[in-house]
Design an enzyme around this catalytic site. Structure first.
Site, PDB file in Angstrom:
ATOM      1  N   GLN A 162      11.591 -13.463 -10.448  1.00 11.39           N
ATOM      2  CA  GLN A 162      10.322 -13.302  -9.735  1.00 11.39           C
ATOM      3  C   GLN A 162      10.234 -13.912  -8.338  1.00 11.39           C
ATOM      4  O   GLN A 162       9.293 -13.608  -7.610  1.00 11.39           O
ATOM      5  CB  GLN A 162       9.144 -13.868 -10.557  1.00 11.39           C
ATOM      6  CG  GLN A 162       8.906 -13.154 -11.870  1.00 11.39           C
ATOM      7  CD  GLN A 162       7.564 -13.489 -12.465  1.00 11.39           C
ATOM      8  OE1 GLN A 162       6.550 -12.946 -12.061  1.00 11.39           O
ATOM      9  NE2 GLN A 162       7.553 -14.389 -13.431  1.00 11.39           N
ATOM     10  N   ASP A 163      11.147 -14.776  -7.951  1.00 12.27           N
ATOM     11  CA  ASP A 163      11.018 -15.401  -6.624  1.00 12.27           C
ATOM     12  C   ASP A 163      12.383 -15.492  -5.940  1.00 12.27           C
ATOM     13  O   ASP A 163      12.736 -16.525  -5.378  1.00 12.27           O
ATOM     14  CB  ASP A 163      10.386 -16.786  -6.751  1.00 12.27           C
ATOM     15  CG  ASP A 163       9.839 -17.299  -5.412  1.00 12.27           C
ATOM     16  OD1 ASP A 163       9.619 -16.472  -4.502  1.00 12.27           O
ATOM     17  OD2 ASP A 163       9.627 -18.508  -5.276  1.00 12.27           O
ATOM     18  N   LEU A 164      13.126 -14.382  -5.977  1.00 13.15           N
ATOM     19  CA  LEU A 164      14.426 -14.361  -5.322  1.00 13.15           C
ATOM     20  C   LEU A 164      14.246 -14.324  -3.810  1.00 13.15           C
ATOM     21  O   LEU A 164      13.560 -13.464  -3.270  1.00 13.15           O
ATOM     22  CB  LEU A 164      15.224 -13.135  -5.776  1.00 13.15           C
ATOM     23  CG  LEU A 164      16.679 -13.085  -5.307  1.00 13.15           C
ATOM     24  CD1 LEU A 164      17.475 -14.226  -5.928  1.00 13.15           C
ATOM     25  CD2 LEU A 164      17.317 -11.744  -5.633  1.00 13.15           C
ATOM     26  N   THR A 197       7.113 -14.889  -2.998  1.00 14.09           N
ATOM     27  CA  THR A 197       7.009 -15.381  -1.631  1.00 14.09           C
ATOM     28  C   THR A 197       6.782 -14.205  -0.692  1.00 14.09           C
ATOM     29  O   THR A 197       7.524 -13.216  -0.756  1.00 14.09           O
ATOM     30  CB  THR A 197       8.295 -16.118  -1.231  1.00 14.09           C
ATOM     31  OG1 THR A 197       8.475 -17.235  -2.122  1.00 14.09           O
ATOM     32  CG2 THR A 197       8.218 -16.626   0.200  1.00 14.09           C
TER      33      THR A 197
END
Length: 232
Positions: A162-164, A197
């Site tokens: 979810q936040d690569l 992000t």
């Protein structure tokens, strides 16, 4: 009294720790953190960063002499299932979770200390000195990240990172990639919170829809685009 010395490659200086009755010669820090960490055998060395939930500490695990990372996670209830799943994983591309220490509504997550550079800083330095990175190298990183994500997605239930983004990827001294910051990870079937992000978010994350494997693939594409050409 015993003295142990570790070379802290990230800070490019030695960290000297005295094991015995004296306190660790490093940041004084927050007493509350010490009250939580010491009963589990951890001593804070110094602050190495700050996340959305507070400071991130380099800690010494006295039982083995290992350096580890302690990160406070606020409102951990919605993230606990994902953290526990991650703690049970075994993959060379993932930062290991050794312990989850609850305190009230929060928890301190004890993770592997990985020496290296995050890709955001490394790529920016390469741009400044060499004009950028080759497509071949970016493609190699993409293949490596696909293998790591493939492992996460093949779990049952699938784990969605979810936040690569470049700052969550560490390039080790051996030239391998490691994913850190597992607090964002969640499972497809449990409806864990949606995070991300700006600049790397998939459309479903921006619209507050349920993420799935395609969420990570989208962020992987945005990460590779950033690596190859973005100057942000």
């Amino acid at each position: 009294m015993h003295k142990a010395i570790w070379s802290d490659m990230l800070a490019k200086k030695e960290v000297v720790i005295y094991l015995g009755n004296k306190a660790v010669t490093a940041d004084a820090g927050v007493k509350k953190a010490d009250d939580i960490l010491r009963p589990r055998g951890y001593r804070r060395v110094r602050c190495i960063g700050e996340g959305s939930s507070g400071k991130i500490w380099l800690v010494l695990y006295a039982a083995t002499g290992e350096l580890r990372v302690a990160k406070n996670i606020e409102n951990v209830r919605g993230r606990l299932a994902g953290l526990r799943l991650w703690a049970g994983l075994n993959h060379p591309g993932l930062a290991a979770i050794y312990d989850i220490i609850p305190h009230g509504d929060d928890a301190i997550c004890i993770m592997e200390y990985i020496q290296g550079r995050n890709l955001r800083d490394y790529v920016r330095e390469c741009r400044a000195h060499y004009g950028g990175l080759s497509e071949e190298r970016a493609a190699g990183w993409g293949i490596e990240l696909c293998e790591i994500l493939g492992y996460l997605h093949s779990r049952s239930p699938a784990i969605i990172y979810q936040d690569l983004k470049p700052s969550n990827i560490i390039l080790t001294a051996e030239g391998r990639l490691r994913l850190i910051d597992p607090e964002s990870a969640g499972c497809v079937r449990t409806g864990d919170r949606i995070v991300g992000t700006p600049g790397f978010l998939a459309p479903e994350q921006q619209e507050a829809d349920m993420p799935d494997e395609r969420t990570d693939i989208y962020s992987l594409g945005k990460t590779l685009i950033w690596i190859l050409g973005s100057t942000e």
